[in-house]
Design an enzyme around this catalytic site. Sequence first.
Site, mmCIF file in Angstrom:
data_model
loop_
_atom_site.group_PDB
_atom_site.id
_atom_site.type_symbol
_atom_site.label_atom_id
_atom_site.label_comp_id
_atom_site.label_asym_id
_atom_site.label_seq_id
_atom_site.Cartn_x
_atom_site.Cartn_y
_atom_site.Cartn_z
ATOM 1 N N LEU A 154 0.679 -1.096 0.052
ATOM 2 C CA LEU A 154 -0.137 -0.251 0.017
ATOM 3 C C LEU A 154 0.750 0.962 0.435
ATOM 4 C CD1 LEU A 154 -3.126 -0.058 0.313
ATOM 5 C CD2 LEU A 154 -2.704 1.346 2.447
ATOM 6 N N GLY A 155 1.866 1.054 -0.825
ATOM 7 C CA GLY A 155 3.154 2.270 -0.819
ATOM 8 C C GLY A 155 2.094 3.649 -1.795
ATOM 9 N N ARG A 177 4.904 -4.025 5.329
ATOM 10 C CA ARG A 177 5.577 -4.585 6.038
ATOM 11 C C ARG A 177 5.092 -3.874 8.062
ATOM 12 N NH1 ARG A 177 11.639 -3.825 3.634
ATOM 13 N NH2 ARG A 177 10.318 -2.345 3.134
ATOM 14 N N GLY A 233 2.712 -5.614 -10.312
ATOM 15 C CA GLY A 233 4.268 -5.052 -9.370
ATOM 16 C C GLY A 233 5.082 -5.381 -10.568
ATOM 17 N N ARG A 234 6.032 -6.418 -9.524
ATOM 18 C CA ARG A 234 6.913 -7.142 -10.224
ATOM 19 C C ARG A 234 6.742 -9.029 -10.673
ATOM 20 N NH1 ARG A 234 7.861 -2.811 -12.353
ATOM 21 N NH2 ARG A 234 9.742 -2.066 -12.982
ATOM 22 N N GLU A 263 11.009 -11.500 -19.045
ATOM 23 C CA GLU A 263 9.826 -10.171 -20.069
ATOM 24 C C GLU A 263 10.948 -10.007 -20.503
ATOM 25 O OE1 GLU A 263 8.330 -6.542 -17.582
ATOM 26 O OE2 GLU A 263 7.430 -7.892 -16.621
ATOM 27 N N HIS A 281 3.482 -5.904 -20.028
ATOM 28 C CA HIS A 281 3.833 -4.379 -19.229
ATOM 29 C C HIS A 281 3.606 -3.771 -20.229
ATOM 30 C CE1 HIS A 281 6.726 -3.819 -16.558
ATOM 31 N NE2 HIS A 281 6.136 -3.148 -15.853
ATOM 32 N N VAL A 282 2.421 -2.791 -19.674
ATOM 33 C CA VAL A 282 1.884 -1.395 -20.167
ATOM 34 C C VAL A 282 0.805 -0.560 -19.317
ATOM 35 C CG1 VAL A 282 1.479 -2.301 -22.510
ATOM 36 C CG2 VAL A 282 -0.497 -2.536 -20.957
HETATM 37 C C1 GLV Z 1 6.935 0.262 -14.276
HETATM 38 O O1 GLV Z 1 6.677 -1.567 -13.840
HETATM 39 C C2 GLV Z 1 7.533 0.960 -13.158
HETATM 40 O O2 GLV Z 1 8.329 0.136 -12.630
HETATM 41 O O3 GLV Z 1 7.860 2.447 -13.398
#
Ligand code: GLV
Length: 321
Positions: A154-155, A177, A233-234, A263, A281-282
Site C-alpha cells: 500500500l505505497g 511491512r 507490481g513485478r 520480460e 507490461h503496459v
Molecule cells: C513500471 O513497471 C515501473 O516500474 O515504472
Amino acid sequence: MTQNKVTVLVPGRIHPRVISRLQEQFDVVTVADQKGDLALDDATREKVRGVALSGKLQAEWVEKLPNLQIISNFGVGYDGVDTKQAAARGIIVTHTPNVLNDEVADTAIGLLLNTIRRLPVAEDWLRSGRWAAEGPFALSPLSLKGRSVGILGLGRIGLEIAQRLEPFKVKIGYHTRTQRSDVSYTYFSSLKAMAEEVDTLISIIPGTAETHKIINAEILSALGPNGVFINVGRGTSVDEATLEAALRNGTIAAAGLDVFYTEPTKAGGFLDLDNISMLPHVASASVPTRNAMADLVVDNLIGWFDDKKVLTPVPETPVKA
Ligand code: GLV
C-alpha cells in the site's frame, strides 16, 4: 547555461524523449545491447558520468565506469539497478515515482475487470464474428460484486488502487511491512493471513530479494477456489509454475498479469488457459504518462549536474545536503 558537456550513457532502448532532451545538453553515448560486455573504449568509459536507464544495468558495467555519479532510472521500479553497489560507490540512483501512480492504478482496475468479467475475450467473440454466427458470449463465472480485495503493497500506487476500489463497494484490506496510520482499510500483518481472508489479491510490490516468489503455493491455496490474483507490481514476486498449476487445477479461479518473471515473454505456459488475462507490461504505458516519466529521468540528470540536486532519489542512495 553552457555545460562543459557531461557524458551520459544510455544502455539499450529508452523512451525517445529521453534521448532527444538529453542531447540538448549532454554528450549522449548509446550502446545497443544491455547484455554482454560493455562495448565502449577506455576513454569513453572514463568520460561517462551519468546513465539514463530503462531495464537492467549490469553491475560489471558499473565497475567499468570509474567516474559514474548518477543512474537515472526510467520507471518507479528500479530492480534493474544494484543499489547496494551504487550506494557503496556513492552513486546516486533516481527513479520516476508519482507521475505514473494514476495510470498504473487505472490499469490495475482495468485488468481486474478484464480478468473477472473476461472482457477482452468477449470483445474477441464480437470481432471474430462469433456473436453474429453463434449467439451471445458465455456468462462470466465470476463477478466483482461482493468481493473482498487484499492489496499487497500500500505505497503510492497501492493507495491509488485502494481509493479507486472504494466505489466498487468491495471490502478493502492490505498488507505492508508496516501498518499505515493514515488509512482505515483492514490491515493484515502477514500476506498469508490476508490471502486466507480475502478472495481477490492485487500485488503492487517491487521486485527485491525479499519479494522474490512470495506468491507461492501456500498463498494461492489460502486465496482459494474463488480466488483472483492480479499482478501489476513485478513478475519476480510470483512462482509462475505454481500459478499456472493453480489456474489449471482450480486452486484459484483466475489471474490477471501485467508483469512476468522474465520480460518480454511469450507467456507460453499460460497461453491455452481461459482463466487468465494478460498484458505486455503496459500499466504506465500511455503517451502522457511515459512523457512525464521521460522528463523526470532527464530532470534528475540535469538537477544533479547543474546543482548537485535530484528530484526523486531512491531511499537506498539518499543525496546528502
Ligand atoms: C513500471 O513497471 C515501473 O516500474 O515504472
